[in-house]
Design an enzyme around this catalytic site. Structure first.
Site, PDB file in Angstrom:
ATOM      1  N   LYS A  41       0.841  -1.205   0.000  1.00 42.66           N
ATOM      2  CA  LYS A  41       0.000   0.000   0.000  1.00 42.66           C
ATOM      3  C   LYS A  41       0.872   1.251   0.000  1.00 42.66           C
ATOM      4  O   LYS A  41       2.072   1.179   0.303  1.00 42.66           O
ATOM      5  CB  LYS A  41      -0.910  -0.013   1.227  1.00 42.66           C
ATOM      6  CG  LYS A  41      -0.153   0.048   2.559  1.00 42.66           C
ATOM      7  CD  LYS A  41      -1.084  -0.206   3.737  1.00 42.66           C
ATOM      8  CE  LYS A  41      -0.349  -0.154   5.059  1.00 42.66           C
ATOM      9  NZ  LYS A  41      -1.221  -0.545   6.179  1.00 42.66           N
ATOM     10  N   ARG A 135     -10.979   0.175  14.273  1.00 41.91           N
ATOM     11  CA  ARG A 135     -10.870   0.879  12.988  1.00 41.91           C
ATOM     12  C   ARG A 135     -11.898   0.336  12.012  1.00 41.91           C
ATOM     13  O   ARG A 135     -12.909   0.970  11.774  1.00 41.91           O
ATOM     14  CB  ARG A 135      -9.431   0.721  12.464  1.00 41.91           C
ATOM     15  CG  ARG A 135      -9.076   1.662  11.367  1.00 41.91           C
ATOM     16  CD  ARG A 135      -7.587   1.714  11.085  1.00 41.91           C
ATOM     17  NE  ARG A 135      -7.031   0.442  10.617  1.00 41.91           N
ATOM     18  CZ  ARG A 135      -5.745   0.275  10.289  1.00 41.91           C
ATOM     19  NH1 ARG A 135      -4.896   1.294  10.390  1.00 41.91           N
ATOM     20  NH2 ARG A 135      -5.296  -0.896   9.871  1.00 41.91           N
ATOM     21  N   HIS A 165      -6.683  -7.102  12.920  1.00 45.31           N
ATOM     22  CA  HIS A 165      -5.450  -6.298  12.960  1.00 45.31           C
ATOM     23  C   HIS A 165      -5.164  -5.893  14.400  1.00 45.31           C
ATOM     24  O   HIS A 165      -6.067  -5.450  15.114  1.00 45.31           O
ATOM     25  CB  HIS A 165      -5.637  -5.051  12.078  1.00 45.31           C
ATOM     26  CG  HIS A 165      -4.378  -4.285  11.828  1.00 45.31           C
ATOM     27  ND1 HIS A 165      -3.249  -4.851  11.276  1.00 45.31           N
ATOM     28  CD2 HIS A 165      -4.065  -2.984  12.030  1.00 45.31           C
ATOM     29  CE1 HIS A 165      -2.297  -3.932  11.154  1.00 45.31           C
ATOM     30  NE2 HIS A 165      -2.764  -2.788  11.614  1.00 45.31           N
ATOM     31  N   ARG A 218       0.777 -10.540   7.182  1.00 46.49           N
ATOM     32  CA  ARG A 218       0.769  -9.353   6.330  1.00 46.49           C
ATOM     33  C   ARG A 218       2.041  -8.563   6.635  1.00 46.49           C
ATOM     34  O   ARG A 218       2.146  -7.874   7.633  1.00 46.49           O
ATOM     35  CB  ARG A 218      -0.488  -8.517   6.598  1.00 46.49           C
ATOM     36  CG  ARG A 218      -1.786  -9.304   6.396  1.00 46.49           C
ATOM     37  CD  ARG A 218      -3.008  -8.416   6.534  1.00 46.49           C
ATOM     38  NE  ARG A 218      -3.115  -7.762   7.827  1.00 46.49           N
ATOM     39  CZ  ARG A 218      -3.674  -8.311   8.913  1.00 46.49           C
ATOM     40  NH1 ARG A 218      -4.184  -9.533   8.872  1.00 46.49           N
ATOM     41  NH2 ARG A 218      -3.728  -7.628  10.050  1.00 46.49           N
ATOM     42  N   TYR A 264      16.174  31.427   5.162  1.00 51.60           N
ATOM     43  CA  TYR A 264      15.003  32.209   5.597  1.00 51.60           C
ATOM     44  C   TYR A 264      15.040  32.488   7.091  1.00 51.60           C
ATOM     45  O   TYR A 264      15.404  31.606   7.877  1.00 51.60           O
ATOM     46  CB  TYR A 264      13.717  31.442   5.290  1.00 51.60           C
ATOM     47  CG  TYR A 264      13.362  31.399   3.831  1.00 51.60           C
ATOM     48  CD1 TYR A 264      13.137  32.571   3.111  1.00 51.60           C
ATOM     49  CD2 TYR A 264      13.244  30.178   3.169  1.00 51.60           C
ATOM     50  CE1 TYR A 264      12.799  32.521   1.752  1.00 51.60           C
ATOM     51  CE2 TYR A 264      12.905  30.118   1.827  1.00 51.60           C
ATOM     52  CZ  TYR A 264      12.683  31.299   1.123  1.00 51.60           C
ATOM     53  OH  TYR A 264      12.350  31.245  -0.204  1.00 51.60           O
ATOM     54  N   CYS A 310      14.560  24.932   3.038  1.00 44.40           N
ATOM     55  CA  CYS A 310      13.673  25.624   2.100  1.00 44.40           C
ATOM     56  C   CYS A 310      12.831  24.601   1.338  1.00 44.40           C
ATOM     57  O   CYS A 310      12.986  23.398   1.531  1.00 44.40           O
ATOM     58  CB  CYS A 310      14.481  26.450   1.114  1.00 44.40           C
ATOM     59  SG  CYS A 310      15.719  27.503   1.879  1.00 44.40           S
ATOM     60  N   ASP A 312      12.947  23.739  -1.801  1.00 42.76           N
ATOM     61  CA  ASP A 312      13.672  22.946  -2.803  1.00 42.76           C
ATOM     62  C   ASP A 312      15.143  22.737  -2.479  1.00 42.76           C
ATOM     63  O   ASP A 312      15.839  22.029  -3.208  1.00 42.76           O
ATOM     64  CB  ASP A 312      13.585  23.652  -4.163  1.00 42.76           C
ATOM     65  CG  ASP A 312      12.193  24.168  -4.423  1.00 42.76           C
ATOM     66  OD1 ASP A 312      11.268  23.342  -4.450  1.00 42.76           O
ATOM     67  OD2 ASP A 312      12.022  25.398  -4.550  1.00 42.76           O
TER      68      ASP A 312
HETATM   69  C1  LIG Z   1      -0.560  -1.595   6.836  1.00 44.40           C
HETATM   70  C2  LIG Z   1      -1.180  -2.817   7.314  1.00 44.40           C
HETATM   71  C3  LIG Z   1      -0.388  -3.949   7.599  1.00 44.40           C
HETATM   72  C4  LIG Z   1       1.111  -3.920   7.573  1.00 44.40           C
HETATM   73  O1  LIG Z   1       1.589  -3.489   8.826  1.00 44.40           O
HETATM   74  P1  LIG Z   1       3.148  -3.376   9.126  1.00 44.40           P
HETATM   75  O2  LIG Z   1       3.217  -2.938  10.539  1.00 44.40           O
HETATM   76  O3  LIG Z   1       3.667  -2.343   8.175  1.00 44.40           O
HETATM   77  O4  LIG Z   1       3.729  -4.705   8.873  1.00 44.40           O
HETATM   78  C5  LIG Z   1      -1.041  -5.118   7.963  1.00 44.40           C
HETATM   79  N1  LIG Z   1      -2.384  -5.165   8.055  1.00 44.40           N
HETATM   80  C6  LIG Z   1      -3.179  -4.098   7.812  1.00 44.40           C
HETATM   81  C7  LIG Z   1      -4.646  -4.235   7.940  1.00 44.40           C
HETATM   82  C8  LIG Z   1      -2.600  -2.890   7.444  1.00 44.40           C
HETATM   83  O5  LIG Z   1      -3.389  -1.832   7.220  1.00 44.40           O
END
Ligand SMILES: *Cc1c(COP(=O)(O)O)cnc(C)c1O
Length: 379
Positions: A41, A135, A165, A218, A264, A310, A312
């Site tokens: 992602k 979430r 998660h 994941r 700046y 700055c 750039d």
């Molecule tokens: C981003 C995400 C992950 C990956 O998590 P990491 O801590 O980067 O390994 C796994 N599961 C879900 C649902 C996520 O949104």
């Protein structure tokens, strides 16, 4: 897409082999029965989604995960053929497109199915259970039962997976983690048929919580060689290889008289005659103003950024004159010194995740494939 050629000498280098080594080391660490889902992602956490996806698939990864429907479509449009899971919300209007493109969606609302038309092809879904992250996900047993029933009435939708998660998998205290895992296991009992792919672990859990592995993990942040937290970095089962380095060159150098000011706001005053160099990178590249005072590497030595950064450009103080075109490492190793993404994160009072994500599109990504046994050889 990033251009292959660029004229400004500022670029992020992504070593795809480091990414592969991190995946292969994780595979060795978890059982060979557990799949790795490569999380790509947010443009692969700023590393380049297509390049990272291909590298991950080359290691035998079977599924990729993205956050949004658009990220999934971008992978498909660019020739990625593996299964792709959208971890976040997809609107019901995306269901037809998802089924046509063989994109697996995350579902957690019964009502979602009221809005989808009959699908041209079967749609694979993973049910998300909220076990304490707060979430996305079904919360109660009743919600889960109803959702499973709703899906079972449709011949064009198949439950391919179920997941949750963790909110605190990267922390030392396991109370929340354990309670989430327990709730997940209780909810699994409600499935009349075991879904093909049960998964809970992010990088942190995959690295340090063997009890959370199930069918797949994941793998996000640590695929890129970064540790999810300071705690996990102390517990790592193998060394992670940071894939991204950030490079530029000195484009201007001058000997500045004591009393002159730099940048700046004139916040930095030269105290004695100093060598000041200008670098072509600034906050519009993701080198945020909060990095003022951070050091960079030149000729293997640390030199500080002085004055305000700055949009750039930024200025650094040197202890010696160098040539125009002198290589500068902003993130990475030079000689015996190293500046890590974690160093930037600390300076910015944030976590390592944010640093590669905020490097903007203006910074071209350049890809290398350093072989493992070559990592100590100079480039
Ligand atoms: C981003 C995400 C992950 C990956 O998590 P990491 O801590 O980067 O390994 C796994 N599961 C879900 C649902 C996520 O949104």
């Amino acid at each position: 897409m990033q251009p292959n050629n660029f004229y400004r000498p500022t670029f992020a280098q992504v070593d795809l082999n480091s990414i592969k080594v991190n995946i292969l080391n994780l595979k060795k660490h978890i059982s060979s029965f557990v799949d790795v889902i490569a999380v790509v992602k947010a443009n692969a956490y700023g590393h380049g989604d297509l390049e990272v996806s291909k590298a991950a698939l080359e290691t035998g990864v079977r599924m990729l995960a993205v956050a949004t429907p658009d990220e999934a479509i971008r992978l498909r449009t660019n020739g990625i053929e593996s299964p792709i899971l959208v971890l976040g919300y997809s609107p019901p209007s995306f269901a037809v497109v998802a089924s046509e493109n063989d994109i697996t969606l995350t579902v957690f609302q019964e009502e979602w199915f009221l809005h989808i038309q009959p699908l041209p092809r079967n749609l694979n879904v993973h049910i998300k259970i909220d076990t304490g992250m707060g979430r996305l996900g079904v919360i109660t047993e009743l919600q889960l039962k109803t959702l499973i029933q709703t899906i079972s009435k449709r011949s064009d939708v198949k439950i391919d997976g179920v997941f949750t998660h963790f909110a605190t998998a990267d922390e030392e205290d396991v109370i929340q983690f354990t309670s989430q895992l327990d709730k997940f296991k209780r909810m699994l009992q409600l499935f009349p048929e075991r879904p093909r792919c049960i998964h809970t672990a992010n990088s942190a859990a995959a690295l340090i919580h063997a009890e959370s592995l199930f069918d797949a993990v994941r793998f996000g942040i640590s695929m890129y060689g970064l540790s999810p937290s300071a705690f996990v970095s102390r517990e790592l089962p193998f060394q992670l290889m940071q894939a991204m380095t950030l490079h530029t060159e000195v484009v201007h150098i001058k000997n500045v008289l004591a009393g002159s000011t730099i940048s700046y706001g004139a916040t930095y005053t030269v105290s004695k005659d100093e060598w000041i160099a200008t670098l072509p990178i600034g906050y519009a590249d993701g080198m945020l103003r909060g990095l003022a005072g951070q050091e960079v590497l030149i000729q293997g030595k640390r030199m500080p950024i002085i004055g305000r950064i700055c949009m750039d450009q930024c200025m650094i103080r040197l202890d010696r004159p160098v040539n125009i075109g002198e290589p500068v490492i902003l993130i990475g190793r030079q000689g015996n010194e190293e500046i890590t993404i974690e160093d930037w994160a600390q300076k910015l009072h944030t976590i390592s995740y944010e640093v590669p994500c905020i490097l903007t599109q203006r910074v071209p990504r350049k890809y290398t494939h350093t072989l493992v046994f070559d990592i100590n050889r100079p480039n």
